[in-house]
Each structure stands twice: as structure tokens, then as C-alpha cells.
Design an enzyme around this catalytic site. Structure first.
Site, PDB file in Angstrom:
ATOM      1  N   ASN A  66      -3.900  21.409  43.472  1.00  0.00           N
ATOM      2  CA  ASN A  66      -2.864  21.550  42.447  1.00  0.00           C
ATOM      3  C   ASN A  66      -3.187  22.716  41.513  1.00  0.00           C
ATOM      4  OD1 ASN A  66      -0.572  20.768  40.960  1.00  0.00           O
ATOM      5  ND2 ASN A  66      -1.782  19.472  39.588  1.00  0.00           N
ATOM      6  N   ASP A 133     -10.206  21.231  45.291  1.00  0.00           N
ATOM      7  CA  ASP A 133      -9.366  20.475  44.363  1.00  0.00           C
ATOM      8  C   ASP A 133      -8.805  19.241  45.089  1.00  0.00           C
ATOM      9  OD1 ASP A 133      -7.980  20.928  41.501  1.00  0.00           O
ATOM     10  OD2 ASP A 133      -6.392  20.295  42.873  1.00  0.00           O
ATOM     11  N   TRP A 134      -7.509  18.936  44.948  1.00  0.00           N
ATOM     12  CA  TRP A 134      -6.948  17.773  45.635  1.00  0.00           C
ATOM     13  C   TRP A 134      -6.964  17.928  47.147  1.00  0.00           C
ATOM     14  CZ3 TRP A 134      -6.407  13.006  44.174  1.00  0.00           C
ATOM     15  CH2 TRP A 134      -6.288  12.713  42.819  1.00  0.00           C
ATOM     16  N   GLU A 157     -15.352  22.926  44.078  1.00  0.00           N
ATOM     17  CA  GLU A 157     -14.607  22.283  42.992  1.00  0.00           C
ATOM     18  C   GLU A 157     -13.883  21.055  43.539  1.00  0.00           C
ATOM     19  OE1 GLU A 157     -14.096  23.299  39.300  1.00  0.00           O
ATOM     20  OE2 GLU A 157     -16.115  23.583  40.077  1.00  0.00           O
ATOM     21  N   HIS A 312     -12.536  27.419  38.120  1.00  0.00           N
ATOM     22  CA  HIS A 312     -12.053  26.357  39.005  1.00  0.00           C
ATOM     23  C   HIS A 312     -11.420  26.939  40.269  1.00  0.00           C
ATOM     24  CE1 HIS A 312     -10.687  22.499  40.374  1.00  0.00           C
ATOM     25  NE2 HIS A 312      -9.418  22.886  40.372  1.00  0.00           N
TER      26      HIS A 312
END
Length: 335
Positions: A66, A133-134, A157, A312
Site C-alpha cells: 500500500n 509491505d502488505w 519492510e 519504507h
């Protein structure tokens, strides 16, 4: 560095409210001239994806999170594609994939569409995952359910565990993410496009060009439901004391497996300074991002680690280093 000044900007932003394929060209700033993008019918929509379609014996699948898309990997894929077929989908409702009226874009929704896409793609028995991330949570979960089909995992991350309580989330970001799980989130994200227009550029050390920012904004340019994926994701963060329970259970299950996955080669790409790094040691025990991840995964078996600069969205700050690290890892440990 993602310090207090940047977080203050974000807080001020919140203050008003607490198999049938078609091919087209995708503009890219990578060292390749362009990357062909395809679409595949998946369940009730279409999923868009980049596919280099060469070196087919080895396949690397890149999963974004995201609020990004396959565009995040545009400068990394060219550094890996000489050694493997590289494929990067846009998650449903994100990038160039379909916006669906009957989908809320929960973790389960994304996993259902991603799993069907994986099933429909012409893939070998084993694949290599590169996840962020996701995309990391989706990838870890898929790997846990299909252990015999995974040759390696590279993660950065990444969502490596659930959070016990909100007190364990970085205090400077806690209110922001809690607010997005309330009705105020509609204003923060669906109206103001917080994740794309605020958090994304603030989570990259360098400045994005107008063309790059335009590519990230395009899928979420229209206010309202088109931006729903970027709002639902923070509402899915697995907090043991707050849920959602299904995502907590999924995260705990794959975290337990990964800690014992002796036969699975893994590469952890660490980010320094890392997301919220000025605060995480003081406030987060644990948190999602690199300083905690580094500690949490240090004893995972059969894992290598490299460090790159970034906050990130490390792919935007260190694409060459990431691409070269992936290639080196795959050639030495997997292929």
C-alpha cells in the site's frame, strides 16, 4: 530521514478530522525503454501485471503493498530479468487492476484475487517471491499454504508478526493509523488521498519526479471509492488487542512457520534509516519496520541479510542495490 518534522506535517494533514490477455506499454523510468503490461481476467475483474516472459525455468514474482503497484519494481526487475522470468502484478483495485464495486479490499479479498491469479498464470511448480509491505503478508501467507511451491523468499519492510497492542505501535504514528480505522479515515484517505499524496513521498529519501508521482497518483486520482484499497489496508493491520482476528491468526501462523523454515532460502533486505527509525527503539516493542524486523528475524534459519539506504519504499532509494542483492542471492543460494 523520516524525523519529527515529516511526521508533524502528516499530523497537521490529519487535524481537520481525527487465459485472456491484452498487452500495452507502461511508461517507466527504468534502464529498460518500457515494460510490457498485460491483463488477465480474474474472478469478477482484471488483474494487470508486468511479465518479462523470458528465462522461463526460474520465475520471480514481485508483490507490492500500500499504496503502490508493480510500478514500484520498475527499476529492480531489469537487474534480475537476465537471470529469471520476472512477474509483478497489480493487486486488485490498485495500479491498473480493476476497481470493483462489490469488494471492500480486505486482506481476504486481496488474497482471493492474488491466489486465483497465481493459479491461472502459467507458472512452474516452484517460484521465488520478492515481497514488500502488505505484499509481504500476502506472500508469506501464500508461501505458508503452498510450502512445496516456494524456492525462496526475499522480503523488505515486511509484516513479519502481529502487534500485541496499540501501545506497541510507534507513538508518533499511532494516532494516524488509529484514526484511519475510524470514520475519520474516510476524510483522511478517501477525500485527501493521504497515503498517496502525503505518506508515500514522505517515506522516500529522495524526491520523486513529477512523472513518478503521477504514476503513483493515477490509480487513486478520483476521490471516493477508487481510493478504498488505501484505506482498508491500515484497517487490516493485525493488532492482537484490536483485530482483525483473521489477519492476526494468519500473521501468527506464517510467522511461526518462517521461524522454523530451515529448508527455505530467505533474503532480508534491511533499510537504514528505516521507517520511523528515530522513534521505534523508544516506542515500538515490537513494530513493523526495519529496526524491529532486523531484531525479530535475526534467528530465522537459512536467511541472508543485506542493508540498503531507505525509509519504507526502499525500491525508490536503492533500486540498483536491491536488484543486485536479489540476483546475487538467487544465483548463490537458489538457482
Amino acid at each position: 530521514m523520516f524525523g519529527s518534522t515529516r511526521l508533524s506535517i502528516i499530523c497537521r494533514h490529519l487535524s481537520p478530522s481525527l487465459h485472456q490477455n491484452s498487452t500495452r506499454l507502461l511508461a517507466t523510468t527504468s534502464c529498460s525503454a518500457a515494460q510490457a503490461k498485460k491483463e488477465m481476467h480474474v474472478l469478477e475483474g482484471k488483474m494487470s501485471y508486468v511479465d518479462t516472459e523470458k528465462n522461463g525455468d526460474n520465475v520471480v514474482i514481485f508483490l507490492h503493498g500500500n499504496p503502490t503497484s508493480s510500478y514500484l519494481w520498475r527499476n529492480i526487475i531489469p537487474r534480475v530479468s537476465d537471470h529469471a522470468r520476472c512477474i509483478a502484478p497489480d493487486l486488485i483495485g490498485m495500479g491498473d487492476s480493476s476497481k470493483l464495486d462489490n469488494v471492500m479490499y480486505t486482506f481476504d479479498d486481496h488474497f482471493k484475487y492474488l491466489s486465483k491469479w497465481m493459479e491461472t498464470m502459467d507458472l512452474p511448480e516452484k517460484v521465488n517471491l520478492v515481497i514488500h509491505d502488505w505484499g509481504s503478508s500476502l506472500g508469506f501467507h501464500w508461501a505458508n499454504l503452498h510450502r512445496s511451491r516456494v524456492s525462496s523468499i526475499t522480503h523488505m519492510e515486511s509484516l513479519v508478526c502481529s502487534i500485541p497492542t496499540w501501545d506497541d505501535f510507534p507513538v508518533t504514528a499511532r494516532k494516524i493509523f488509529q484514526a484511519m480505522r475510524t470514520p475519520a479515515g474516510d476524510d483522511i484517505v478517501l477525500k485527501k488521498n493521504f497515503f498517496v499524496e502525503k505518506l508515500l513521498p514522505l517515506s522516500i529519501m529522495r524526491g520523486l519526479s513529477e512523472e513518478e508521482m503521477s504514476n503513483y497518483v493515477a490509480p487513486f486520482k478520483t476521490p471516493g471509492r477508487d481510493r478504498l484499497p488505501t484505506l482498508t489496508w491500515p484497517r487490516e493491520i493485525p493488532v492482537k488487542s484490536d483485530g482483525p482476528e483473521n489477519v492476526v491468526q494468519i500473521t501468527d501462523a506464517y510467522s511461526e512457520w518462517l521461524a522454523q523454515s530451515n529448508d527455505l532460502p530467505k533474503l532480508y533486505i534491511d533499510a537504514k534509516p528505516g521507517f520511523f527509525s528515530p522513534f521505534i527503539r523508544e516506542y515500538a516493542k515490537p513494530g513493523f519496520f526495519s529496526p524491529f524486523i532486523r531484531e525479530y528475524v535475526k534467528d530465522w534459519p537459512n536467511q541472508s541479510m543485506v542493508t540498503v539506504k531507505g525509509i519504507h519504499f526502499v525500491q525508490e532509494d536503492s533500486p540498483t542495490e536491491i536488484g543486485d542483492a536479489i540476483t546475487k542471492f538467487l544465483k548463490e543460494k537458489v538457482f
